[in-house]
Design a protein around this motif. Structure first.
Motif, PDB file in Angstrom:
ATOM      1  N   VAL A 291       1.055  -1.371  -0.241  1.00 32.95           N
ATOM      2  CA  VAL A 291      -0.090  -0.071  -0.156  1.00 32.95           C
ATOM      3  C   VAL A 291       0.903   1.294  -0.075  1.00 32.95           C
ATOM      4  N   ALA A 292       1.808   1.109   0.816  1.00 34.00           N
ATOM      5  CA  ALA A 292       2.614   2.557   0.751  1.00 34.00           C
ATOM      6  C   ALA A 292       3.429   2.868  -0.284  1.00 34.00           C
ATOM      7  N   ILE A 293       3.675   1.831  -1.080  1.00 35.84           N
ATOM      8  CA  ILE A 293       4.450   2.190  -2.246  1.00 35.84           C
ATOM      9  C   ILE A 293       3.627   2.136  -3.653  1.00 35.84           C
ATOM     10  N   THR A 294       2.596   1.403  -3.774  1.00 35.98           N
ATOM     11  CA  THR A 294       1.827   1.363  -5.052  1.00 35.98           C
ATOM     12  C   THR A 294       0.309   1.887  -5.095  1.00 35.98           C
ATOM     13  N   ASN A 295      -0.061   2.266  -3.767  1.00 33.57           N
ATOM     14  CA  ASN A 295      -1.518   2.705  -3.584  1.00 33.57           C
ATOM     15  C   ASN A 295      -1.500   4.085  -4.366  1.00 33.57           C
ATOM     16  N   GLN A 296      -2.479   4.225  -5.218  1.00 36.49           N
ATOM     17  CA  GLN A 296      -2.189   5.652  -6.127  1.00 36.49           C
ATOM     18  C   GLN A 296      -2.657   6.870  -5.153  1.00 36.49           C
ATOM     19  N   ASN A 297      -3.537   6.547  -4.188  1.00 43.05           N
ATOM     20  CA  ASN A 297      -3.843   7.816  -3.444  1.00 43.05           C
ATOM     21  C   ASN A 297      -2.705   8.133  -2.672  1.00 43.05           C
ATOM     22  N   VAL A 298      -2.002   7.096  -2.067  1.00 41.09           N
ATOM     23  CA  VAL A 298      -0.930   7.383  -1.405  1.00 41.09           C
ATOM     24  C   VAL A 298       0.310   8.013  -2.168  1.00 41.09           C
TER      25      VAL A 298
ATOM     26  N   ALA B 184       3.544  13.041  -3.556  1.00 38.91           N
ATOM     27  CA  ALA B 184       3.910  13.911  -4.347  1.00 38.91           C
ATOM     28  C   ALA B 184       3.411  15.233  -3.562  1.00 38.91           C
ATOM     29  N   ALA B 185       2.384  15.338  -3.076  1.00 44.77           N
ATOM     30  CA  ALA B 185       2.010  16.705  -2.711  1.00 44.77           C
ATOM     31  C   ALA B 185       2.853  17.273  -1.679  1.00 44.77           C
ATOM     32  N   TRP B 186       3.450  16.044  -0.748  1.00 46.80           N
ATOM     33  CA  TRP B 186       4.353  16.603   0.412  1.00 46.80           C
ATOM     34  C   TRP B 186       5.475  17.110  -0.036  1.00 46.80           C
ATOM     35  N   GLU B 187       5.991  16.314  -1.285  1.00 42.25           N
ATOM     36  CA  GLU B 187       7.437  16.888  -1.748  1.00 42.25           C
ATOM     37  C   GLU B 187       7.135  18.181  -2.459  1.00 42.25           C
ATOM     38  N   GLN B 188       6.020  18.261  -3.017  1.00 40.47           N
ATOM     39  CA  GLN B 188       5.811  19.579  -3.675  1.00 40.47           C
ATOM     40  C   GLN B 188       5.788  20.662  -2.548  1.00 40.47           C
ATOM     41  N   ALA B 189       4.992  20.404  -1.297  1.00 42.20           N
ATOM     42  CA  ALA B 189       5.154  21.314  -0.355  1.00 42.20           C
ATOM     43  C   ALA B 189       6.429  21.636   0.300  1.00 42.20           C
ATOM     44  N   ARG B 190       7.266  20.797   0.344  1.00 41.58           N
ATOM     45  CA  ARG B 190       8.557  20.947   0.856  1.00 41.58           C
ATOM     46  C   ARG B 190       9.259  21.599  -0.145  1.00 41.58           C
ATOM     47  N   ALA B 191       9.368  21.473  -1.184  1.00 39.69           N
ATOM     48  CA  ALA B 191       9.765  22.369  -2.282  1.00 39.69           C
ATOM     49  C   ALA B 191       9.366  23.958  -2.277  1.00 39.69           C
ATOM     50  N   LEU B 192       8.219  24.115  -1.870  1.00 38.27           N
ATOM     51  CA  LEU B 192       7.723  25.455  -1.721  1.00 38.27           C
ATOM     52  C   LEU B 192       8.424  26.077  -0.634  1.00 38.27           C
TER      53      LEU B 192
END
Length: 471
Positions: A72-79, A84-92
């Motif tokens: 789940v932690a690897i391939t669940n698309q909602n996760v 990706a949203a977290w990585e985007q927030a960190r970049a901001l």
């Protein structure tokens, strides 16, 4: 050009430590409880030694479940989306933090030029002697610009984006926990159906034997044809129910496929013997839940971000000061390009202030305060909902545990009643309707026993989720 470093250093030294316009942040107060109503004195328990922290699904001791949940932690698309949203927030956060420092740029150029001399009238095709003059020029420049964060606007923007990134991280944790919980719940329900299918398959075999016996008794003239029809009806209904169990199982199987990011059309989960393991869920104190539950962490970080936004909006009432500096050098030879005689430098400062906006800035501050109040209400509601979830799951856990013994006794008694009525029918003392009634009661009692165990398993999963998924 030797002045470049001096100019850029001067720009940095001109900065003044900014002040923050945001209110001092405090985590909002929430209703507290010393214990839970459904289970007074609920205390922290020690988890099983063979279960690593956070790997709550291993409490069920099912290798197939372990493999599915870990996907789940690897391939669940909602996760994947929330990661990706977290990585985007960190970049901001990094992007906003860079605004605290000067922006420095440089440029360089070289030019070669020439002219023709000699000849008649400058006609280079007349055959007259022609000379060519060639010259070179070089230039280089370094410039810097900086807007000091005098009123904390950039600093609060960094605080806001950092809090939003932390909220995004909590959302990722919650999405992972939610998907893992959904998968485990669907898996337990599917295995419960496997147990019901095995039970119904055995029951159908019994109905088929009963139909054969009834036909033989009818052929010998000891029963009426009505008993044959009754036995046939009982068998056909059981076969129809068996097909419906297949439908229900396919639904859970398809849900599991989606949760691990696979196509339901190609995913198969083989039937397996049922393992009715119901773990003893480690417990936690209410205060500990507030620190662990991802939904609460996300809601609290949203409050912090809203608090920083108040400071961002208030800073708009004050002037913006921009400092600039530039150093430039030029020459005809590279060797003398950086001599003092060929260098120029300049520094400057500018200020901008909105004098009249007809209340736009004040409205933004007012809106930011209202948004903060809204996030506080959301945070408090999230905390209350968390306590509600724990109370509900504790109550369900206790109720299902008490029901288990009753269902076991009921299944045992119904099985004995079924055997007695079957023997009575064979001896001719009761009609077949009595047998079918006893069979239906026995089957229902056994299904209730299986379903209650599944309910206990799923309640354990829900309780684990309601306390944050780890201990």
């Amino acid at each position: 050009m030797k002045h470049a470093s001096l100019i850029l250093a001067s720009i940095s030294l001109l900065g003044v430590t900014g002040c923050s316009m945001a209110p001092t942040y405090h985590v909002p107060t929430t209703p507290q409880a010393q214990t839970f109503k459904a289970e007074p004195g609920w205390q922290v328990a020690t988890p099983a030694d063979d279960v690593a922290k956070g790997q709550w699904w291993k409490l069920f001791h099912d290798p197939v479940l372990d493999g599915l949940v870990e996907k789940v932690a690897i391939t669940n698309q909602n996760v994947v989306y929330y990661r990706a949203a977290w990585e985007q927030a960190r970049a901001l956060v990094q992007q906003n933090r860079a605004s605290l420092f000067p922006s420095i740029s440089s440029s360089a150029s070289t030019t070669r030029s020439g002219s023709f001399a000699g000849g008649t009238g400058g006609n280079v095709t007349s055959g007259a002697t022609t000379a060519v003059r060639v010259s070179s020029s070089y230039s280089a420049a370094v410039s810097g610009t900086w807007t000091p964060d005098l009123w904390g606007q950039v600093g609060n923007t960094v605080k806001q984006s950092k809090a939003q990134a932390q909220a995004s991280e909590a959302n990722l944790a919650n999405a992972t926990l939610s998907a893992q919980g959904d998968l485990a719940t669907n898996y337990m329900s599917l295995r419960g159906l496997d147990a019901q299918i095995a039970l119904l398959d055995d029951t159908i075999k019994g109905y088929e034997r009963a139909l054969t016996i009834t036909k033989n008794k009818y052929a010998s003239g000891t029963v009426s044809n009505a008993d044959v029809y009754t036995a046939q009806t009982t068998l056909n209904n059981a076969q129809a129910n068996r097909r419906d169990l297949d439908r229900q199982r396919a639904t859970y199987e398809n849900a599991i496929a989606v949760l691990i990011g696979e196509n339901p059309s190609s995913f198969k989960l083989a039937r397996a013997p049922w393992a009715p393991t119901v773990p003893e869920v480690p417990s936690a104190l209410p205060g500990d839940i507030l620190q662990r539950l991802p939904t609460i962490a996300s809601a609290e970080r949203a409050v912090a971000a809203a608090n920083a936004n108040i400071g961002i909006q208030k800073a708009a009432f004050f002037p913006t000061i921009t400092l600039t500096g530039q150093a430039q050098t030029s020459g005809t030879e590279l060797s003398n390009l950086f001599t003092a005689a060929s260098s120029l430098w300049s520094t400057g400062a500018s200020a901008a202030l909105t004098l009249l906006d007809f209340g736009a800035r004040a409205a933004k501050v007012k809106g930011a305060r209202a948004a903060y109040d809204a996030t506080v209400a959301t945070y408090r509601q999230t905390v209350l909902t968390a306590f509600q979830g724990v109370e509900n799951n504790l109550a369900a856990k206790n109720a299902y545990a008490e029901q288990q013994g009753q269902y076991e006794s009921a299944a045992e008694a119904a099985g004995k009643a079924e055997a007695i009525t079957r023997n009575q029918y064979l001896s001719g003392t009761v009609d077949y309707t009595t047998v079918t009634s006893a069979q239906a009661t026995a089957y229902s009692a056994r299904v209730n026993q299986i379903q209650n165990t599944v309910n206990r398993q799923n309640t354990a999963i829900a309780l684990i989720q309601s306390v944050g998924g780890h201990w």
